[in-house]
Design a protein around this motif. Sequence first.
Motif, short mmCIF file in Angstrom:
data_model
loop_
_atom_site.label_atom_id
_atom_site.label_comp_id
_atom_site.label_asym_id
_atom_site.label_seq_id
_atom_site.Cartn_x
_atom_site.Cartn_y
_atom_site.Cartn_z
N ASN A 88 23.33 58.46 57.77
CA ASN A 88 24.18 58.86 56.65
C ASN A 88 24.64 60.29 56.91
N HIS A 139 22.39 59.30 43.48
CA HIS A 139 23.84 59.22 43.62
C HIS A 139 24.45 59.09 42.22
N THR A 169 21.30 56.16 46.68
CA THR A 169 21.90 55.73 47.94
C THR A 169 20.76 55.63 48.94
N LYS A 199 23.63 51.05 50.32
CA LYS A 199 24.83 51.90 50.25
C LYS A 199 25.21 52.47 51.63
#
Length: 367
Positions: free
Chosen positions: A47, A144, A150, A154
């Motif tokens: 991420n 989030h 998240t 996600k």
Amino acid sequence: MQSKVSIIRCQSYCPEEIYAAVKKSVDLIGGIENFLKRGQKVLLKPNLLKEAAPEEAVTTHPEFIRAVIRLVKTQTDNIFIGDSPGGLVKTQSVYKSCGIEKVANEERVQLIQFNSIVKKGNIPFAKIIDEVDVIFSLPKFKTHNLTVITAALKNVFGLIPGLYKVHVHKQAPNFIKFAGELAHIYSLATPQLSIVDAVIAMHGDGPAAGDPYHLGLVVTSSDALSIDAILSKIIGLEPLSVPSTNAAACMKLGQADINNINIAGECLEDIIVKDFNLPKISALFKMPNLLAKSLLRFIPLMMGIDHLKCNGCMACKNICPQGAIKDVRGRLRLDFRRCILCLCCSEMCPNNAIYLWFLNRRKESGR
Ligand code: SF4
Ligand code: SF4
């Protein structure tokens, strides 16, 4: 349907400690060879939301990624790392600022950009997902303000390149619809394995403006829903109160019922935390889903701009898919009728000057 999740304690990103934790976590659910055959091509998908230093807990920690690379190298050298940050942010500068570039160079692994797309259903994904044999998702666990948390589910959203993500937000212009869209996207590009960096998580106003929280965990499974359900439970949320978990469970994309998840490693009761600050939006989803859906029509959720924090960089105006942010004689104005509450502007703001008005509406300095 039973699924298996491993939870391993890990106190720091010290290379030896994090490698041991990642390896044990994967071993407990069958070992790396169970998910990756010798010589296969693998995409590691962290991420990498925006430019941020590792200690800010906005992005997957580079030492966590190094640990996964070393484990993966026991099976293959065909390793690619890639993600698409939010909106117009340059991928290369994110790779540099969050420490991934350095790790990739040292480990001689290729960092890629999502330049070409392949459509699956109506969703444009990065073409690399059709060119590799296996996808390993490496999420950062954060709160989030749009999706409550998240984590594993996600993280797959980042397989959609740059501004294409904005179009998805446009197609799904509220919290519930976006949750359904996330579940749909996950069903089209399901990683073989998710290994979550929850060593230093983010609580409060995630995914970009929250505070680091030492959770001290690595959580792994082939079932993203089970991971999200377990992580929700750890921070005091009912798993199905998270809209994307609920939507994916309705689509039977995995197991969100804690009683049907086989947990290896730590005992769940021992690692539940009481002081994790949830995002304000989570209060809405503590209600039954139907009630939340009805309330969403009436509760005046809206974005606000703190002009005292704003430096006029215009990152928010440039990212807004609706053209809802205007520069009026050097001062930003928000057109609430156009805004679809996608939160892209808030995620991109370098000064945390954009926030969601919800429940504890704060005094805005001259909107
Ligand atoms: S992104 Fe933030 S700092 Fe930049 S103009 Fe928008 S509100 Fe101001
Ligand atoms: S103002 Fe912000 S939240 Fe609203 S549509 Fe634009 S980017 Fe999304």
